[in-house]
Design a protein around this motif. Sequence first.
Motif, short mmCIF file in Angstrom:
data_model
loop_
_atom_site.label_atom_id
_atom_site.label_comp_id
_atom_site.label_asym_id
_atom_site.label_seq_id
_atom_site.Cartn_x
_atom_site.Cartn_y
_atom_site.Cartn_z
N THR A 1 0.84 -1.19 0.00
CA THR A 1 0.00 0.00 0.00
C THR A 1 0.88 1.25 0.00
O THR A 1 1.78 1.37 0.84
N SER A 2 0.62 2.15 -0.92
CA SER A 2 1.35 3.41 -0.99
C SER A 2 0.73 4.42 -0.03
O SER A 2 -0.28 4.17 0.63
N GLU A 3 1.32 5.61 0.02
CA GLU A 3 0.81 6.64 0.91
C GLU A 3 -0.58 7.10 0.48
O GLU A 3 -1.46 7.30 1.32
N SER A 4 -0.78 7.26 -0.83
CA SER A 4 -2.11 7.66 -1.31
C SER A 4 -3.15 6.59 -1.01
O SER A 4 -4.29 6.89 -0.64
N GLY A 5 -2.78 5.32 -1.16
CA GLY A 5 -3.70 4.24 -0.80
C GLY A 5 -4.02 4.23 0.68
O GLY A 5 -5.16 3.98 1.07
N ALA A 6 -3.02 4.50 1.54
CA ALA A 6 -3.26 4.56 2.98
C ALA A 6 -4.19 5.71 3.33
O ALA A 6 -5.05 5.59 4.22
N LEU A 7 -4.05 6.85 2.64
CA LEU A 7 -4.94 7.98 2.89
C LEU A 7 -6.38 7.66 2.49
O LEU A 7 -7.34 8.06 3.16
N LEU A 8 -6.53 6.90 1.39
CA LEU A 8 -7.88 6.49 0.99
C LEU A 8 -8.50 5.55 2.03
O LEU A 8 -9.69 5.66 2.35
N VAL A 9 -7.69 4.63 2.56
CA VAL A 9 -8.19 3.73 3.60
C VAL A 9 -8.57 4.53 4.84
O VAL A 9 -9.59 4.24 5.49
N ARG A 10 -7.79 5.53 5.17
CA ARG A 10 -8.11 6.35 6.35
C ARG A 10 -9.44 7.06 6.17
O ARG A 10 -10.27 7.09 7.09
N GLU A 11 -9.67 7.65 5.00
CA GLU A 11 -10.94 8.33 4.78
C GLU A 11 -12.11 7.35 4.79
O GLU A 11 -13.19 7.67 5.31
N ARG A 12 -11.89 6.16 4.25
CA ARG A 12 -12.95 5.15 4.26
C ARG A 12 -13.28 4.73 5.69
O ARG A 12 -14.46 4.54 6.04
N LEU A 13 -12.28 4.61 6.53
CA LEU A 13 -12.51 4.24 7.93
C LEU A 13 -13.19 5.38 8.69
O LEU A 13 -14.05 5.13 9.55
N TYR A 14 -12.82 6.62 8.41
CA TYR A 14 -13.48 7.75 9.04
C TYR A 14 -14.99 7.72 8.78
O TYR A 14 -15.80 7.87 9.70
N ARG A 15 -15.36 7.51 7.54
CA ARG A 15 -16.78 7.49 7.19
C ARG A 15 -17.49 6.29 7.82
O ARG A 15 -18.63 6.41 8.31
N ALA A 16 -16.84 5.14 7.79
CA ALA A 16 -17.48 3.94 8.34
C ALA A 16 -17.67 4.04 9.84
O ALA A 16 -18.73 3.68 10.38
N LEU A 17 -16.66 4.54 10.55
CA LEU A 17 -16.77 4.63 12.00
C LEU A 17 -17.77 5.69 12.43
O LEU A 17 -18.46 5.54 13.45
N SER A 18 -17.89 6.78 11.67
CA SER A 18 -18.86 7.82 12.03
C SER A 18 -20.30 7.35 11.87
O SER A 18 -21.20 7.88 12.51
N ARG A 19 -20.51 6.34 11.00
CA ARG A 19 -21.86 5.79 10.83
C ARG A 19 -22.20 4.74 11.88
O ARG A 19 -23.37 4.34 11.98
N ARG A 20 -21.21 4.28 12.63
CA ARG A 20 -21.45 3.28 13.68
C ARG A 20 -21.80 4.01 14.97
O ARG A 20 -20.97 4.73 15.55
N VAL A 21 -23.02 3.86 15.44
CA VAL A 21 -23.53 4.61 16.60
C VAL A 21 -23.83 3.63 17.73
O VAL A 21 -24.52 2.62 17.52
N LEU A 22 -23.31 3.94 18.92
CA LEU A 22 -23.63 3.20 20.13
C LEU A 22 -24.52 4.06 21.02
O LEU A 22 -24.45 5.29 21.00
N ILE A 23 -25.36 3.40 21.81
CA ILE A 23 -26.34 4.12 22.61
C ILE A 23 -25.66 5.00 23.65
O ILE A 23 -26.03 6.16 23.86
N GLU A 24 -24.63 4.48 24.32
CA GLU A 24 -24.02 5.22 25.42
C GLU A 24 -23.10 6.33 24.94
O GLU A 24 -23.07 7.41 25.52
N THR A 25 -22.34 6.07 23.86
CA THR A 25 -21.29 7.02 23.45
C THR A 25 -21.59 7.75 22.15
O THR A 25 -20.87 8.69 21.80
N GLY A 26 -22.62 7.35 21.42
CA GLY A 26 -22.91 8.00 20.15
C GLY A 26 -22.04 7.46 19.03
O GLY A 26 -21.54 6.34 19.09
N PRO A 27 -21.81 8.25 17.97
CA PRO A 27 -20.98 7.79 16.84
C PRO A 27 -19.54 7.55 17.29
O PRO A 27 -19.01 8.24 18.17
#
Length: 310
Positions: free
Chosen positions: A251-277
């Motif tokens: 994985t190159s640096e640009s590929g790692a940055l794409l993975v980071r953005e994909r994880l940011y979006r995925a984690l923000s959509r995961r919501v828990l009752i006690e802590t929120g997104p």
Amino acid sequence: MTRYFHPRALMSLTYVACLLITACYTLWLYAMGYYRELMVPLFITLLLITAVLLHCGRALSPYGPRAILLASAYIGVSSAFYFGLAHSLLWLGLPVAAAFVLLPHWSALCLNLLYTPLWWLIPPVESDLFPLSFGYLAIILMFALPPWELARRHALLRASDPHDNECDAYDIDTLKERLSNEFQRARLLDKRLAVLVLHLPQLDMAEEQFGLRTKKALLEALCSEVNRRCRDHDLLGRLGGANFWLVLPDTSESGALLVRERLYRALSRRVLIETGPLEARIGVCLPRPDERFTRFILRLERLSETLHRH
């Protein structure tokens, strides 16, 4: 049992059952005219009533009622041996079992061993060939050995299991070993390598404010989202606490940055009752040309500390 009953409800049922059994036994002794043996069960009944009332007070510590229940077991069995009641040897293991159920393992073991000399003062009830204290020590050993064996098996499992104890990620030792292999592979085959450093800030306060269950839910949510959106040969490991490393081979640096953005979006959509997104701080780190592996590990650890402070 805890799958069908709440632990507090289970303890409430235990206290009430012990109280009813002791009260019925006391009434039976009174009806049969055994007034000499009546005082001890009557005293134990009063103790158990106190334990039930203390247990009902939710603001009080649960250790007080448990101590009363344990003391009642020892007093009741000791009095049965002292008065020479028939078949009293059948109840020899009751206080031992109660101690190992209500107390931690080492506390129960020490309590039962300290209680052993009392059996030398009680005359044998049914047989002189087998001293009562030796039988008591055998029962203690019988209850003490299974937890030791279980702890030994858990230690062997932890030593042989490459995953973290609390989540579906590699532990730090396995992670560094696999990262070293990928580092050497990338260096020899002229491949690319990237590592994402993740920090979960909500984990620091989840256990303090909401308990261990919320902490485990956060860890499971993070690991499931990361593993779901990464390749099969990507490696997620837990550095310790709320810090994680995600090793991305080829994985190159640009590929790692794409993975980071994909994880940011995925984690923000995961919501828990006690802590929120889910909130995550993610940094990218790549090996430098002609850099040693130890130096690369130091840079990863410093990046983890930086994310933790901010």
